[in-house]
Scaffold this motif. Structure first.
Motif, mmCIF file in Angstrom:
data_model
loop_
_atom_site.group_PDB
_atom_site.id
_atom_site.type_symbol
_atom_site.label_atom_id
_atom_site.label_comp_id
_atom_site.label_asym_id
_atom_site.label_seq_id
_atom_site.Cartn_x
_atom_site.Cartn_y
_atom_site.Cartn_z
ATOM 1 N N GLY A 1 0.818 -1.204 0.000
ATOM 2 C CA GLY A 1 0.000 0.000 0.000
ATOM 3 C C GLY A 1 0.854 1.256 0.000
ATOM 4 O O GLY A 1 2.045 1.224 -0.330
ATOM 5 N N TYR A 2 0.230 2.348 0.431
ATOM 6 C CA TYR A 2 0.896 3.643 0.342
ATOM 7 C C TYR A 2 0.636 4.465 1.598
ATOM 8 O O TYR A 2 -0.469 4.471 2.146
ATOM 9 C CB TYR A 2 0.421 4.410 -0.902
ATOM 10 N N LEU A 3 1.676 5.135 2.023
ATOM 11 C CA LEU A 3 1.598 6.026 3.166
ATOM 12 C C LEU A 3 1.760 7.449 2.650
ATOM 13 O O LEU A 3 2.778 7.785 2.037
ATOM 14 C CB LEU A 3 2.701 5.696 4.174
ATOM 15 N N TYR A 4 0.746 8.270 2.883
ATOM 16 C CA TYR A 4 0.792 9.665 2.462
ATOM 17 C C TYR A 4 1.180 10.546 3.647
ATOM 18 O O TYR A 4 0.731 10.322 4.775
ATOM 19 C CB TYR A 4 -0.561 10.116 1.918
ATOM 20 N N LEU A 5 1.993 11.528 3.374
ATOM 21 C CA LEU A 5 2.400 12.518 4.369
ATOM 22 C C LEU A 5 1.666 13.806 4.065
ATOM 23 O O LEU A 5 1.733 14.329 2.937
ATOM 24 C CB LEU A 5 3.916 12.743 4.338
ATOM 25 N N LEU A 6 0.945 14.316 5.063
ATOM 26 C CA LEU A 6 0.091 15.485 4.886
ATOM 27 C C LEU A 6 0.530 16.611 5.812
ATOM 28 O O LEU A 6 0.994 16.355 6.935
ATOM 29 C CB LEU A 6 -1.373 15.136 5.201
ATOM 30 N N PRO A 7 0.361 17.863 5.385
ATOM 31 C CA PRO A 7 0.626 18.972 6.304
ATOM 32 C C PRO A 7 -0.373 18.931 7.458
ATOM 33 O O PRO A 7 -1.566 18.687 7.259
ATOM 34 C CB PRO A 7 0.429 20.218 5.432
ATOM 35 N N ALA A 8 0.106 19.140 8.673
ATOM 36 C CA ALA A 8 -0.734 18.957 9.861
ATOM 37 C C ALA A 8 -1.441 20.239 10.316
ATOM 38 O O ALA A 8 -2.151 20.212 11.328
ATOM 39 C CB ALA A 8 0.112 18.412 11.002
ATOM 40 N N ASP A 9 -1.288 21.308 9.574
ATOM 41 C CA ASP A 9 -1.792 22.607 10.033
ATOM 42 C C ASP A 9 -3.279 22.609 10.350
ATOM 43 O O ASP A 9 -3.711 23.221 11.333
ATOM 44 C CB ASP A 9 -1.500 23.686 8.980
ATOM 45 N N SER A 10 -4.087 21.953 9.533
ATOM 46 C CA SER A 10 -5.545 22.024 9.708
ATOM 47 C C SER A 10 -6.087 20.903 10.586
ATOM 48 O O SER A 10 -7.296 20.839 10.818
ATOM 49 C CB SER A 10 -6.240 21.976 8.338
ATOM 50 N N PHE A 11 -5.220 20.030 11.095
ATOM 51 C CA PHE A 11 -5.670 18.892 11.889
ATOM 52 C C PHE A 11 -5.714 19.224 13.379
ATOM 53 O O PHE A 11 -4.881 19.982 13.886
ATOM 54 C CB PHE A 11 -4.721 17.707 11.690
ATOM 55 N N VAL A 12 -6.679 18.629 14.065
ATOM 56 C CA VAL A 12 -6.730 18.661 15.525
ATOM 57 C C VAL A 12 -6.623 17.227 16.029
ATOM 58 O O VAL A 12 -7.017 16.274 15.336
ATOM 59 C CB VAL A 12 -8.030 19.311 16.048
ATOM 60 N N GLU A 13 -6.076 17.050 17.227
ATOM 61 C CA GLU A 13 -5.868 15.709 17.773
ATOM 62 C C GLU A 13 -6.990 15.324 18.714
ATOM 63 O O GLU A 13 -7.579 16.167 19.398
ATOM 64 C CB GLU A 13 -4.528 15.640 18.519
ATOM 65 N N GLN A 14 -7.269 14.042 18.748
ATOM 66 C CA GLN A 14 -8.260 13.505 19.683
ATOM 67 C C GLN A 14 -7.857 13.847 21.107
ATOM 68 O O GLN A 14 -6.699 13.678 21.490
ATOM 69 C CB GLN A 14 -8.354 11.989 19.501
ATOM 70 N N PRO A 15 -8.796 14.325 21.937
ATOM 71 C CA PRO A 15 -8.455 14.690 23.319
ATOM 72 C C PRO A 15 -7.924 13.503 24.114
ATOM 73 O O PRO A 15 -8.326 12.361 23.901
ATOM 74 C CB PRO A 15 -9.794 15.184 23.892
ATOM 75 N N GLY A 16 -7.017 13.772 25.040
ATOM 76 C CA GLY A 16 -6.441 12.736 25.876
ATOM 77 C C GLY A 16 -7.390 12.291 26.980
ATOM 78 O O GLY A 16 -8.366 12.964 27.289
#
Length: 255
Positions: free
Chosen positions: A170-185
């Motif tokens: 398969g394939y692993l894509y690398l994306l800019p993280a600027d618009s992403f938010v992380e799941q709360p801890g």
């Protein structure tokens, strides 16, 4: 990442510096990158900065120049050095990721978004499981302990498909993280933890792509099986840090 994942909400208790996780959680080996790996990461970051997002960087072509570098170690070291969103898939031709709402037991996954993770090993699992040629479901998760920084995973596919070894390149894509938010801890098994799942409400264009063969996935032989009819049972067990539900043969009932 989309799939049958579980949230750590509700897995609470007193905090401890020495959590005891159920045995289905696999600890990531220590990422003590060798000089060759660190040098490769340095060169790759320079390449990314020079490209400035103008074209999709072929990570395969880059790594062919450094055959001694182990791919998962390279990716983990890269993730430690720069905030990147990773997305695994079987599609080599994605030019832009569009928001969608997957089927997911975790509340964070019940939204329309582009999903990714800051942990490349977790994303590799989605790259190497062949859901096009095999009828199966996924059950998996990733956990980072805040006090130690240790990463843990569990990976599972449909029990009936596991003997067929339903893997693919398969394939692993690398994306800019600027618009992403992380799941709360959350607190899990007595320790503060976070799930490194990311969500972007807007489309995202990848800046690099890596071809991933099953042999590159470090936990290929530790992928377990589950019963599709009992996905909710597995979800409850993981959320409660309880043991993995026992196999129930056809015609029998779960206890």
């Amino acid at each position: 990442m989309p799939g049958a994942k579980t949230s750590m909400a509700g897995a609470t208790g007193g905090l401890t510096s020495n959590p005891v996780l159920p045995d289905y959680w696999i600890e990531r080996p220590s990422v003590r990158a060798r000089r060759a790996t660190e040098s490769a990461v340095d060169s790759f970051l320079e390449l990314l900065d020079a490209s400035n997002g103008g074209r999709l960087v072929d990570v395969d072509a880059f790594l062919r120049k450094t055959p001694r570098v182990v791919r998962w170690q390279f990716l983990s070291s890269l993730a430690d050095r720069r905030r990147i969103a990773f997305h695994g898939t079987g599609d080599p031709c994605i030019e832009r990721f569009e928001p969608r709402e997957p089927v997911d037991f975790a509340p964070f996954g019940q939204q329309r978004a582009v999903f990714a993770t800051s942990d490349p090993i977790w994303a590799m699992f989605y790259a190497i499981v062949d859901r096009r040629r095999h009828r199966l479901t996924l059950n998996n998760g990733c956990l980072l302990l805040e006090d130690t920084g240790d990463a843990y995973y569990y990976f599972s596919v449909s029990r009936r498909a596991l003997p067929q070894r339903p893997w693919r390149t398969g394939y692993l894509y690398l994306l800019p993280a600027d618009s992403f938010v992380e799941q709360p801890g959350r607190v899990y098994a007595g320790s503060q933890a976070r799930v490194p799942q990311l969500a972007s409400p807007i489309p995202v264009t990848p800046f690099a792509r890596l071809r991933v063969a099953p042999r590159s996935f470090p936990f290929l032989e530790q992928i377990r099986g589950h019963d599709d009819e009992r996905l909710a049972d597995y979800a409850r067990a993981v959320m409660a840090a309880a043991p993995w539900p026992d196999y129930v043969a056809p015609g029998q009932s779960a206890v």
